[in-house]
Write a protein that holds these residues in place. Structure first.
Motif, PDB file in Angstrom:
ATOM      1  N   HIS A  23    -113.379  50.456  14.022  1.00 28.10           N
ATOM      2  CA  HIS A  23    -113.085  50.728  15.630  1.00 28.10           C
ATOM      3  C   HIS A  23    -111.626  49.958  16.025  1.00 28.10           C
ATOM      4  O   HIS A  23    -110.964  50.273  16.520  1.00 28.10           O
ATOM      5  CB  HIS A  23    -114.156  49.989  16.401  1.00 28.10           C
ATOM      6  N   ALA A  24    -111.594  48.753  15.488  1.00 26.71           N
ATOM      7  CA  ALA A  24    -110.393  47.941  15.662  1.00 26.71           C
ATOM      8  C   ALA A  24    -109.018  48.861  14.965  1.00 26.71           C
ATOM      9  O   ALA A  24    -108.316  48.839  15.626  1.00 26.71           O
ATOM     10  CB  ALA A  24    -110.479  46.690  15.080  1.00 26.71           C
ATOM     11  N   VAL A  25    -109.313  49.380  14.073  1.00 25.78           N
ATOM     12  CA  VAL A  25    -108.002  49.999  13.369  1.00 25.78           C
ATOM     13  C   VAL A  25    -107.870  51.533  14.070  1.00 25.78           C
ATOM     14  O   VAL A  25    -106.760  51.567  14.294  1.00 25.78           O
ATOM     15  CB  VAL A  25    -108.544  50.362  11.938  1.00 25.78           C
ATOM     16  N   LEU A  26    -108.805  51.894  14.550  1.00 22.39           N
ATOM     17  CA  LEU A  26    -108.578  53.294  15.261  1.00 22.39           C
ATOM     18  C   LEU A  26    -107.905  52.909  16.571  1.00 22.39           C
ATOM     19  O   LEU A  26    -107.111  53.638  17.206  1.00 22.39           O
ATOM     20  CB  LEU A  26    -109.963  54.028  15.230  1.00 22.39           C
TER      21      LEU A  26
ATOM     22  N   LEU B  20    -104.583  52.214  16.425  1.00 17.84           N
ATOM     23  CA  LEU B  20    -103.627  53.478  16.168  1.00 17.84           C
ATOM     24  C   LEU B  20    -103.423  54.430  17.358  1.00 17.84           C
ATOM     25  O   LEU B  20    -102.757  55.194  17.372  1.00 17.84           O
ATOM     26  CB  LEU B  20    -103.978  54.104  14.958  1.00 17.84           C
ATOM     27  N   GLY B  21    -103.991  53.671  18.654  1.00 20.03           N
ATOM     28  CA  GLY B  21    -103.911  54.283  19.819  1.00 20.03           C
ATOM     29  C   GLY B  21    -105.199  55.431  20.350  1.00 20.03           C
ATOM     30  O   GLY B  21    -104.842  55.863  21.362  1.00 20.03           O
ATOM     31  N   MET B  22    -106.144  55.198  19.791  1.00 21.46           N
ATOM     32  CA  MET B  22    -107.538  56.006  20.036  1.00 21.46           C
ATOM     33  C   MET B  22    -108.061  54.974  21.179  1.00 21.46           C
ATOM     34  O   MET B  22    -107.929  53.825  21.281  1.00 21.46           O
ATOM     35  CB  MET B  22    -108.446  56.336  18.931  1.00 21.46           C
ATOM     36  N   GLN B  23    -109.002  55.949  22.129  1.00 21.81           N
ATOM     37  CA  GLN B  23    -109.604  55.370  23.436  1.00 21.81           C
ATOM     38  C   GLN B  23    -110.726  54.044  22.804  1.00 21.81           C
ATOM     39  O   GLN B  23    -111.461  54.382  21.812  1.00 21.81           O
ATOM     40  CB  GLN B  23    -110.218  56.259  24.192  1.00 21.81           C
ATOM     41  N   VAL B  24    -110.644  52.917  23.430  1.00 20.17           N
ATOM     42  CA  VAL B  24    -111.873  51.887  22.974  1.00 20.17           C
ATOM     43  C   VAL B  24    -113.135  52.751  23.149  1.00 20.17           C
ATOM     44  O   VAL B  24    -113.992  52.264  22.297  1.00 20.17           O
ATOM     45  CB  VAL B  24    -111.360  50.559  24.017  1.00 20.17           C
TER      46      VAL B  24
ATOM     47  N   TRP C 209    -115.734  56.220  18.132  1.00 23.84           N
ATOM     48  CA  TRP C 209    -116.883  55.486  17.421  1.00 23.84           C
ATOM     49  C   TRP C 209    -117.650  56.350  16.481  1.00 23.84           C
ATOM     50  O   TRP C 209    -117.924  55.838  15.344  1.00 23.84           O
ATOM     51  CB  TRP C 209    -117.710  55.344  18.371  1.00 23.84           C
ATOM     52  N   VAL C 210    -117.455  57.918  16.384  1.00 19.15           N
ATOM     53  CA  VAL C 210    -118.041  58.773  15.517  1.00 19.15           C
ATOM     54  C   VAL C 210    -117.016  58.564  14.049  1.00 19.15           C
ATOM     55  O   VAL C 210    -117.817  58.395  13.035  1.00 19.15           O
ATOM     56  CB  VAL C 210    -117.630  60.127  16.090  1.00 19.15           C
ATOM     57  N   LEU C 211    -115.540  58.420  14.338  1.00 17.53           N
ATOM     58  CA  LEU C 211    -114.692  57.963  13.174  1.00 17.53           C
ATOM     59  C   LEU C 211    -114.928  56.938  12.710  1.00 17.53           C
ATOM     60  O   LEU C 211    -114.888  56.757  11.476  1.00 17.53           O
ATOM     61  CB  LEU C 211    -113.374  58.212  13.673  1.00 17.53           C
ATOM     62  N   SER C 212    -115.360  56.041  13.587  1.00 19.30           N
ATOM     63  CA  SER C 212    -115.646  54.686  13.003  1.00 19.30           C
ATOM     64  C   SER C 212    -117.016  54.920  11.945  1.00 19.30           C
ATOM     65  O   SER C 212    -117.231  53.926  11.148  1.00 19.30           O
ATOM     66  CB  SER C 212    -116.089  53.423  14.094  1.00 19.30           C
ATOM     67  N   ILE C 213    -118.054  55.544  12.646  1.00 21.18           N
ATOM     68  CA  ILE C 213    -119.300  55.596  11.803  1.00 21.18           C
ATOM     69  C   ILE C 213    -118.857  56.316  10.547  1.00 21.18           C
ATOM     70  O   ILE C 213    -119.497  56.000   9.594  1.00 21.18           O
ATOM     71  CB  ILE C 213    -120.236  56.423  12.576  1.00 21.18           C
TER      72      ILE C 213
END
Length: 345
Positions: free
Chosen positions: A23-26, A29-33, A39-43
């Protein structure tokens, strides 16, 4: 904290660390907190890390399952040999022969299930991590590790495509009918269908392409055919009670398994299977073949090896003592030297 929670605590801590790290990496890179896609990509990132660590176990599972399929006919012979014998000596003899068969082929039923057993605590840990988010957000607390109260609230407020909360289940969406529940239901149904479809296709690859003709005659093959349809059917009932976040994890996990299975079947097929024949044809078109050690070599080197194997086999056959034909007593008596022959000599 209950007994299961105590056991899963260290795994949940690691899961939260990986989840928060992605989540911190994404977000960097500019994605919404608090974006659902973030969060799906974090999963999905959790799946990448966990399944990458399990690759050696996965390969071992494939080899063990393959060996269990291959020894199924021999296992059936042992079972038929002791069928109906219930005395202690027969049971012990059957057990010894079964263990000897496992030892000979380097496999056991447990080894083929080991990766699944390892994945189950991870799945339960992620399930409880995501399942508890709604309650933790209401209480204003975080998870067991790096998933702070603030991040828990952001996850709870996150909606995939702006409509489907990640903490919502299909049953809750239909029963409670919150704002946007129709779109949430559609997304959850699609995700559950994708989850089931990837699971079914993964099993289908094994049953249809990666079994030898001998394996298809065993009882384990019939069980595989049955499980091909039972597992997706069971996942329908479990999928409707899982939050969208857990369903997303299961889909990404099945997608990884499907792709990994495809590569293993393509490059490490079961000898004699349709996949093995297809691989041999691909290599032949490239002027290559697989030698006796399982390595890909030029076709000329393969043919030379086969000639050498044939030469050694013929040499061993020539050295072996010739088997004498059985002789009848009448014929043996005729071949004995007569007394007048001995006197003349």
């Amino acid at each position: 904290m209950d007994f299961l929670g105590i056991i899963l605590w260290p795994i949940r801590w690691v899961i939260e660390m990986i989840l928060v790290g992605w989540h911190a990496v994404l977000t960097f890179l500019g994605m919404q907190v608090d974006g659902g896609l973030t969060w799906v990509l974090s999963i999905a990132g959790v799946v990448v890390i966990v399944r990458s660590a399990l690759i050696p176990l996965f390969v071992k599972q494939i080899k063990s399952q393959r060996k269990m399929m291959e020894i199924a006919p021999e296992m059936k012979k042992i079972q038929d040999k002791y069928r109906g014998k219930r005395d202690q000596l027969s049971r012990e003899a059957m057990s010894r022969e079964t263990m000897a068969l496992y030892k000979k082929h380097g496999t056991t039923p447990v080894s083929s299930c080991l990766p699944l057993l390892v994945q189950m605590p991870v799945f339960f840990s992620l399930y409880y991590t995501l399942y508890d988010i709604k309650n933790h957000a209401a209480q204003g607390i975080g998870g067991v590790g790096l998933l702070s109260a603030e991040l828990t609230q952001q996850f709870n407020n996150a909606k995939l495509f702006g409509v489907a909360p990640l903490s919502e289940t299909l049953v809750d969406a239909i029963q409670n009918q919150p704002e946007g529940w129709v779109a949430t239901t559609v997304i959850l149904v699609i995700m559950v269908a994708l989850m089931i479809g990837t699971q079914f296709f993964t099993q289908l690859q094994i049953v249809s392409k990666n079994l030898s003709p001998e394996a298809k005659t065993g009882q384990a093959y019939q069980m595989q055919r049955i499980m091909l349809y039972i597992i997706p059917f069971a996942m329908i009932f479990s999928g409707v009670f899982f939050p969208l976040g857990v369903v997303s994890y299961w889909f990404f996990n099945n997608l990884w398994t499907m792709c990994q299975q495809f590569l293993v079947i393509r490059e490490m097929p079961t000898p004699g299977s349709d996949a093995d024949k297809a691989r041999a044809e691909r290599l032949a078109r490239k002027g290559k073949a697989i030698n006796s050690k399982g390595k890909v070599v030029p076709l000329a080197e393969y043919e030379a090896e086969q000639q050498e194997i044939l030469r050694k086999a013929e040499a061993e056959r020539a050295k072996a003592p010739k088997r004498q034909q059985p002789m009848s007593a009448k014929r043996a008596k005729k071949q004995q030297p007569r007394p007048d022959d001995a006197a003349s000599s």
